[in-house]
Design an enzyme around this catalytic site. Sequence first.
Site, PDB file in Angstrom:
ATOM      1  CG  HIS A  58     -11.413 -16.846 -11.269  1.00 18.16           C
ATOM      2  ND1 HIS A  58     -12.069 -16.721 -12.469  1.00 18.16           N
ATOM      3  CD2 HIS A  58     -10.145 -17.225 -11.561  1.00 18.16           C
ATOM      4  CE1 HIS A  58     -11.227 -17.019 -13.454  1.00 18.16           C
ATOM      5  NE2 HIS A  58     -10.067 -17.336 -12.928  1.00 18.16           N
ATOM      6  CD  GLU A  60     -16.106 -14.047 -10.339  1.00 17.10           C
ATOM      7  OE1 GLU A  60     -16.398 -13.412 -11.364  1.00 17.10           O
ATOM      8  OE2 GLU A  60     -14.928 -14.392 -10.072  1.00 17.10           O
ATOM      9  CB  CYS A  88     -14.633 -16.663 -16.442  1.00 13.39           C
ATOM     10  SG  CYS A  88     -14.329 -17.759 -15.027  1.00 13.39           S
ATOM     11  CB  CYS A  91     -16.955 -17.724 -11.982  1.00 11.49           C
ATOM     12  SG  CYS A  91     -15.236 -17.604 -11.416  1.00 11.49           S
TER      13      CYS A  91
END
Length: 163
Positions: A58, A60, A88, A91
């Site tokens: 991801h 992040e 999410c 993260c």
Amino acid sequence: MEESLTLNDAVWMGAALAEARTALEHDDVPIGAVAVLRGAIIGAGRNRREAEQDPTAHAEMIAIRQAARHIGRWRLDDVTLYCTLEPCAMCAGAMVLARLPRLVYATPDPKAGAAGSVLDILAHPRLNHRVQVTVLEGGIAEEAADLLRTFFQSLRAAGKNGR
């Protein structure tokens, strides 16, 4: 949640949006993130789940890893993370564990957001750290939301809902 936008927040979110646009080059969901320390980007990421076939790739997570390498420690004291989409649970958990003081995001995620939409990991009273959250509104937030809407509309049109 704080809802104020500074000029610097707009600049850094613009950098996160540029990362998100780059994710489109490898058919990933257009989400971008930048980690900023004392007026400089020290980590940048864009979704790379499809490119790397890695469920943890991801934007992040990539920005957080780069920031930690840059400063040489896992505690991200004084770092602000700018994300184009509400993080999410994975993260958000990483942000708490990294002791990130502040998150700024552009658009909420009503299906998987963990900064207040579905869960609120960043302000959970039983965790040992809380992250200050700023949710942007206006043009830059709409731009981030439009990027995501357009991406998913094109997937649906191509019959690639589940890929």
